[in-house]
Design a protein around this motif. Structure first.
Motif, PDB file in Angstrom:
ATOM      1  N   THR A   1       0.825  -1.206   0.000  1.00 31.88           N
ATOM      2  CA  THR A   1       0.000   0.000   0.000  1.00 31.88           C
ATOM      3  C   THR A   1       0.861   1.260   0.000  1.00 31.88           C
ATOM      4  O   THR A   1       0.542   2.244  -0.675  1.00 31.88           O
TER       5      THR A   1
ATOM      6  N   GLU B   1      -9.422  -1.997  -4.134  1.00 35.66           N
ATOM      7  CA  GLU B   1      -8.723  -2.483  -2.946  1.00 35.66           C
ATOM      8  C   GLU B   1      -9.314  -3.805  -2.475  1.00 35.66           C
ATOM      9  O   GLU B   1     -10.501  -3.894  -2.182  1.00 35.66           O
TER      10      GLU B   1
ATOM     11  N   SER C   1     -11.226  -1.780   5.749  1.00 37.25           N
ATOM     12  CA  SER C   1     -11.080  -0.806   4.663  1.00 37.25           C
ATOM     13  C   SER C   1      -9.931   0.153   4.962  1.00 37.25           C
ATOM     14  O   SER C   1      -9.887   1.256   4.427  1.00 37.25           O
TER      15      SER C   1
ATOM     16  N   ALA D   1      -7.951   1.188   1.830  1.00 40.33           N
ATOM     17  CA  ALA D   1      -8.768   2.036   0.956  1.00 40.33           C
ATOM     18  C   ALA D   1      -8.848   3.454   1.500  1.00 40.33           C
ATOM     19  O   ALA D   1      -8.817   4.429   0.740  1.00 40.33           O
TER      20      ALA D   1
ATOM     21  N   GLU E   1      -7.804   6.796  -0.471  1.00 40.66           N
ATOM     22  CA  GLU E   1      -8.748   7.912  -0.634  1.00 40.66           C
ATOM     23  C   GLU E   1      -8.108   9.234  -0.261  1.00 40.66           C
ATOM     24  O   GLU E   1      -8.419  10.279  -0.829  1.00 40.66           O
TER      25      GLU E   1
ATOM     26  N   VAL F   1     -11.639   5.040  -5.233  1.00 40.83           N
ATOM     27  CA  VAL F   1     -11.335   3.721  -4.676  1.00 40.83           C
ATOM     28  C   VAL F   1     -12.628   2.923  -4.536  1.00 40.83           C
ATOM     29  O   VAL F   1     -13.643   3.459  -4.086  1.00 40.83           O
TER      30      VAL F   1
ATOM     31  N   GLN G   1     -13.769  -0.623  -2.611  1.00 40.73           N
ATOM     32  CA  GLN G   1     -13.335  -1.639  -1.659  1.00 40.73           C
ATOM     33  C   GLN G   1     -14.005  -2.973  -1.949  1.00 40.73           C
ATOM     34  O   GLN G   1     -15.217  -3.037  -2.173  1.00 40.73           O
TER      35      GLN G   1
END
Length: 224
Positions: free
Chosen positions: A43, A63, A69, A72, A76, A82, A84
Motif C-alpha cells: 500500500t 482495494e 477498509s 482504501a 482515498e 477507490v 473496496q
C-alpha cells in the motif's frame, strides 16, 4: 472430482476475466494487479506510485482486503477513486469480484487502474482478473526462500519489486540469491529494488511503468 471442480472454477473465472479485459480495452484502461505477502509495503508503494503518476494519468484503485477498509482509506487520502472489496476471509480476488467493483467506476474517465490484491503468495496466482500486468512485491524482511517456495506466483509475474531495501544492512537477505532464483523460473523478468518508505528507487519504477502504459505494452499478450 476435486480436480474437475477446480478446473471448472478456473474456467469460469477465465471467461469472466476475458469479459473484464474487453471492457478495459474498450475504454483504454491499463490495469495493474499488485500482489504480495501481508506487510510487504504494497500500500505504501501504491501511495508513492499514485503521487508520482498523478499528473500523467487518470487513475483509480480497487482495494482487496479480507475484512477492513484501512488501505482504501489511505488511498482515498490521495484523492483517487477507490472501490473496496472485502472477501470475508477469502484468500484472493477473482474476476467476478473485480467485475462488480469496476461497475462502480467510470472507466471512460480512467487511464490506469490498480488492483491491490489480498496479501497472499498462493491463491492470487491462479486467478486472472483481466489485468495487463502482474506485479509481485517482495520485501527484504521476508527472507530469500519465497521464490522457491512459491514458484507459480513468480513464474507468472511480469515484474518483481524488492521493497524495504533500506533494511538490507540489518536483515539476512541476499539480492544475488533472489536474482539467481528468478533466473531459473522467469529469467527475463524486470526487478526493481527500492524503499517505498524512503522513496529510494521509486522513481525508476514509476518511469518504467509510465513508459509501459503509454506504449500499451500489455504483458498479458505474451503469456497467452
Amino acid at each position: 472430482m476435486k480436480i474437475i471442480l477446480k478446473r471448472d472454477i478456473l474456467e469460469a473465472n477465465t471467461a469472466e476475466a476475458e469479459g473484464n479485459r474487453r471492457a478495459f480495452r474498450e475504454h483504454g484502461v491499463f490495469v495493474v494487479n499488485l500482489m504480495s505477502s501481508p506487510g510487504s509495503g504494497k500500500t505504501t508503494l501504491l501511495e508513492k506510485t499514485l503521487e508520482r503518476l498523478g499528473k500523467s494519468f487518470r487513475m483509480a484503485v480497487i482495494e482487496g482486503d479480507l475484512y477492513t477498509s484501512h488501505d482504501a482509506e489511505r488511498i482515498e487520502g490521495r484523492g483517487v477513486p477507490v472501490v473496496q472489496i472485502n472477501t470475508e476471509g477469502g484468500c484472493h480476488l477473482d474476476a467476478r469480484m473485480v467485475a462488480a467493483a469496476m461497475a462502480e467506476l467510470d472507466l471512460a474517465r480512467l487511464d490506469l487502474l490498480f488492483i491491490e490484491n489480498v496479501g497472499n503468495l498462493v491463491c492470487p496466482a491462479a486467478f486472472d482478473l483481466g489485468e495487463d500486468l502482474k506485479v509481485i512485491i517482495l520485501s527484504t524482511t521476508e527472507g530469500n526462500d519465497k521464490v522457491v517456495k512459491y514458484p507459480i506466483m513468480f513464474r507468472d509475474a511480469d515484474v518483481v519489486i524488492l521493497n524495504k531495501a533500506d533494511l538490507l544492512p540489518h536483515v539476512d537477505f541476499d539480492v544475488d540469491v533472489l536474482r539467481r532464483d528468478l533466473g531459473e523460473i522467469n529469467p527475463e523478468i524486470p526487478v526493481f529494488t527500492m524503499s517505498a518508505k524512503t522513496g529510494s528507487g521509486v522513481e525508476a519504477w514509476c518511469r518504467w511503468l509510465e513508459g509501459v502504459v503509454r506504449r500499451g505494452d500489455r504483458a498479458v499478450e505474451n503469456r497467452k
